[in-house]
Every structure is written in C-alpha cells, then in structure tokens.
Design a protein around this motif. Structure first.
Motif, PDB file in Angstrom:
ATOM      1  N   GLY A   1       0.798  -1.226   0.000  1.00  0.00           N
ATOM      2  CA  GLY A   1       0.000   0.000   0.000  1.00  0.00           C
ATOM      3  C   GLY A   1       0.829   1.273   0.000  1.00  0.00           C
ATOM      4  O   GLY A   1       0.285   2.373   0.127  1.00  0.00           O
TER       5      GLY A   1
ATOM      6  N   LYS B   1       3.723   1.895  -4.650  1.00  0.00           N
ATOM      7  CA  LYS B   1       4.674   1.434  -5.680  1.00  0.00           C
ATOM      8  C   LYS B   1       3.967   1.219  -7.026  1.00  0.00           C
ATOM      9  O   LYS B   1       4.402   1.731  -8.050  1.00  0.00           O
ATOM     10  CB  LYS B   1       5.366   0.123  -5.239  1.00  0.00           C
ATOM     11  N   SER B   2       2.878   0.433  -7.010  1.00  0.00           N
ATOM     12  CA  SER B   2       2.169   0.183  -8.273  1.00  0.00           C
ATOM     13  C   SER B   2       1.625   1.481  -8.845  1.00  0.00           C
ATOM     14  O   SER B   2       1.634   1.686 -10.067  1.00  0.00           O
ATOM     15  CB  SER B   2       1.003  -0.795  -8.068  1.00  0.00           C
ATOM     16  N   THR B   3       1.161   2.344  -7.967  1.00  0.00           N
ATOM     17  CA  THR B   3       0.625   3.625  -8.433  1.00  0.00           C
ATOM     18  C   THR B   3       1.715   4.400  -9.166  1.00  0.00           C
ATOM     19  O   THR B   3       1.500   4.906 -10.279  1.00  0.00           O
ATOM     20  CB  THR B   3       0.088   4.430  -7.229  1.00  0.00           C
TER      21      THR B   3
HETATM   22  N1  LIG Z   1      -7.934   1.799  -8.005  1.00  0.00           N
HETATM   23  C1  LIG Z   1      -7.816   2.201  -6.739  1.00  0.00           C
HETATM   24  N2  LIG Z   1      -8.845   2.798  -6.102  1.00  0.00           N
HETATM   25  C2  LIG Z   1      -8.720   3.235  -4.826  1.00  0.00           C
HETATM   26  N3  LIG Z   1      -7.592   3.116  -4.087  1.00  0.00           N
HETATM   27  C3  LIG Z   1      -6.545   2.514  -4.670  1.00  0.00           C
HETATM   28  C4  LIG Z   1      -6.592   2.034  -6.014  1.00  0.00           C
HETATM   29  N4  LIG Z   1      -5.385   1.491  -6.318  1.00  0.00           N
HETATM   30  C5  LIG Z   1      -4.619   1.629  -5.213  1.00  0.00           C
HETATM   31  N5  LIG Z   1      -5.312   2.252  -4.226  1.00  0.00           N
HETATM   32  C6  LIG Z   1      -4.794   2.603  -2.891  1.00  0.00           C
HETATM   33  O1  LIG Z   1      -3.606   3.363  -3.077  1.00  0.00           O
HETATM   34  C7  LIG Z   1      -2.617   3.000  -2.119  1.00  0.00           C
HETATM   35  C8  LIG Z   1      -1.343   2.576  -2.838  1.00  0.00           C
HETATM   36  O2  LIG Z   1      -1.618   1.373  -3.552  1.00  0.00           O
HETATM   37  P1  LIG Z   1      -0.525   0.670  -4.475  1.00  0.00           P
HETATM   38  O3  LIG Z   1      -1.189  -0.467  -5.145  1.00  0.00           O
HETATM   39  O4  LIG Z   1       0.127   1.702  -5.313  1.00  0.00           O
HETATM   40  O5  LIG Z   1       0.525   0.154  -3.364  1.00  0.00           O
HETATM   41  P2  LIG Z   1       1.746  -0.858  -3.507  1.00  0.00           P
HETATM   42  O6  LIG Z   1       2.899  -0.207  -2.807  1.00  0.00           O
HETATM   43  O7  LIG Z   1       1.940  -1.259  -4.908  1.00  0.00           O
HETATM   44  O8  LIG Z   1       1.240  -2.098  -2.627  1.00  0.00           O
HETATM   45  P3  LIG Z   1       1.578  -3.681  -2.704  1.00  0.00           P
HETATM   46  O9  LIG Z   1       2.988  -3.857  -2.212  1.00  0.00           O
HETATM   47  O10 LIG Z   1       0.587  -4.267  -1.750  1.00  0.00           O
HETATM   48  O11 LIG Z   1       1.367  -4.138  -4.115  1.00  0.00           O
HETATM   49  C9  LIG Z   1      -3.246   1.917  -1.248  1.00  0.00           C
HETATM   50  O12 LIG Z   1      -3.752   2.536  -0.071  1.00  0.00           O
HETATM   51  C10 LIG Z   1      -4.374   1.383  -2.101  1.00  0.00           C
HETATM   52  O13 LIG Z   1      -5.435   0.924  -1.288  1.00  0.00           O
END
Ligand SMILES: Nc1ncnc2c1ncn2[C@@H]1O[C@H](COP(=O)(O)OP(=O)(O)OP(=O)(O)O)[C@@H](O)[C@H]1O
Length: 244
Positions: A40, A43-45
């Motif tokens: 969360g 990273k993916s964002t």
């Molecule tokens: N489509 C979406 N709608 C609403 N909130 C989102 C969406 N995608 C991600 N989030 C929120 O944005 C935040 C960052 O998410 P992200 O997927 O970028 O994290 P991450 O670092 O890739 O996590 P992980 O290691 O679990 O894959 C999180 O709080 C997630 O719940």
C-alpha cells in the motif's frame, strides 16, 4: 543525459485519498532501480503513472523527456498481475508480440519460452501463476525496450527461476543499456541487480539514490536490507496508519 523517468511533485489521489504524494525523483537512463516499500506504499501507483496507464492528480512525470504515452513503444511493462489473454496460446502471444512491437526479437522470445519449458499450444489461462509471469516477462524482454518497468516480477517465481530471471535482466542491461525499474519485497534480489534504490513509505519517497552512495553514508557492514528497514521504521506511525 535525459532521465529514463523524471517525476516532479507527482501525486495520485483515489477517491479523495492520496496514494502517492509529492514524488520528486529522477531515474537515470541505463541503470537498474529497485523500488521497495510496504504493502500500500504506492509502488504500483508510481509505476502505472510512469507508463501512462494512470493520469496524475498533481505534478508531472516524463519518460525520456516526454509524456509517458509518447514513449510507449520504448517501454516494456509487466503489471503486478501479469495480464495476458487467457484464451490465447503461448504461441499466439509471441505472434501478437511480433506484430505489435517494431523491435521484437523472435529468436530471443522463442528461445526463452523453450528454455522455460512452456508448451507453445497451451492457453495462457491454463498456465500456472509463475508460468504466466514468465510469459509476460518474456514478452516484455523480447520487445527489446529502452525502459523496462516491472511490478513485482519475481513474486510468483520459484527460487531457481527467480535467479535465472534476474540474470536475464542483467544480460539485457549489459547488452543494450536498458533502463529498468522493478518493485519487489525481496531486498536480497534487488541487492543482486540494482544500482539505484527508491524507498516509498506512506505514499512518499523516503529515500532515493545510488545504492553505493546511500551505503557510504552508513556505518561499515550496513546491508541494503538494513538500510531499507531503518528507513521504513522512520516513517511516522500516523502516516503508516493511513496505508493500513
Ligand atoms: N484503483 C484504486 N482505487 C482506490 N484506491 C486505490 C486504487 N489502487 C490503489 N489504491 C490505494 O492506493 C494506495 C497505494 O496502492 P498501491 O497499489 O500503489 O501500493 P503498492 O505499494 O503497490 O502495494 P503492494 O505492495 O501491496 O502491491 C493503497 O492505499 C491502495 O489501497
């Protein structure tokens, strides 16, 4: 030299909640950058913004000096869920890759699939999670991109496959100076291949730079894992709660 990815005050808000805020960083071309952070952290964002699949809420991101969409042919992206066409066979995916990508390397794609033991006739929907990830990675590598953006590429691979994939990646970087950004929770894997590191925590960049420089500022014997853990422990608890 033009940066592979350059973000200035980049931010993304989903339904009123910031997933990534004030992200300013530059990823130099021809380097391998590890992106780490807790679940969360954003990273993916960040990766989806970098390849133009998400539009920023604030700030800017540029890829090789232009908008991400303009460099699509130069980017190989593998999203976290390794998206493929479930009804198409492995061979169909290779054919599609060849049709869609001007710099496609058919010998490399066929060789990698053979080495992995993937049945060309098997539909992607019938492959195991790790095999699907391997096929998606093969498509991204055979595209011969200038920039590879990989979201947790090794998460579903067995230890030997993980090691071989990292070696393939290192080979691509050495042969063509490909720029790579890969996210992973496996810091020891990143240590093997990355020369730059970005630590995200609570939607913000907590640490970024050349790994050798970052470690040089710490006491002797500090490992990359120590550095990541120390950085993440410093993320304020109040911010950590917002990502729970
Ligand atoms: N489509 C979406 N709608 C609403 N909130 C989102 C969406 N995608 C991600 N989030 C929120 O944005 C935040 C960052 O998410 P992200 O997927 O970028 O994290 P991450 O670092 O890739 O996590 P992980 O290691 O679990 O894959 C999180 O709080 C997630 O719940």
């Amino acid at each position: 030299m033009t940066a592979a990815i350059d973000a200035r005050g980049l931010g993304k808000r989903y339904q009123g909640r910031w997933a990534l805020q004030e992200c300013t960083m530059s990823i130099p071309a021809g380097h391998v950058v590890g992106l780490v952070g807790p679940n969360g952290a954003g990273k993916s964002t960040l990766l989806n913004l970098a390849v133009g699949l998400l539009a920023p809420t604030g700030g800017t991101v540029r890829v090789f000096g232009g908008p991400p969409g303009a460099s699509r042919a130069r980017i190989g992206f593998v999203a976290q869920d390794a998206p493929l066409y479930a009804g198409l066979s492995v061979a169909d995916h290779l054919t599609l890759g060849a049709r869609l990508n001007p710099a496609w390397d058919p010998a490399y794609a066929a060789g990698r699939v053979r080495r992995l033991g993937l049945d060309l006739r098997r539909r992607a929907g019938r492959l195991s999670g790790g095999q699907r990830a391997q096929l998606a990675l093969t498509l991204a590598l055979a595209k011969r991109p200038d920039l590879l953006v990989l979201d947790e590429p090794v998460a579903s691979l067995d230890p030997l496959a993980r090691r071989e994939f990292l070696d393939d990646l290192a080979g691509a970087v050495a042969a063509r100076a490909t720029s790579v950004v890969l996210s992973s929770h496996l810091v020891t894997d990143l240590e093997r291949i990355c020369d730059h590191l970005i630590v995200l925590g609570a939607g913000r960049v907590q640490l970024a730079g050349r790994i050798a420089d970052l470690l040089a500022t710490r006491r002797d014997g500090t490992t990359l894992e120590d550095l990541v853990l120390t950085t993440l422990r410093r993320v304020r608890p109040a911010e950590t709660e917002t990502i729970a």
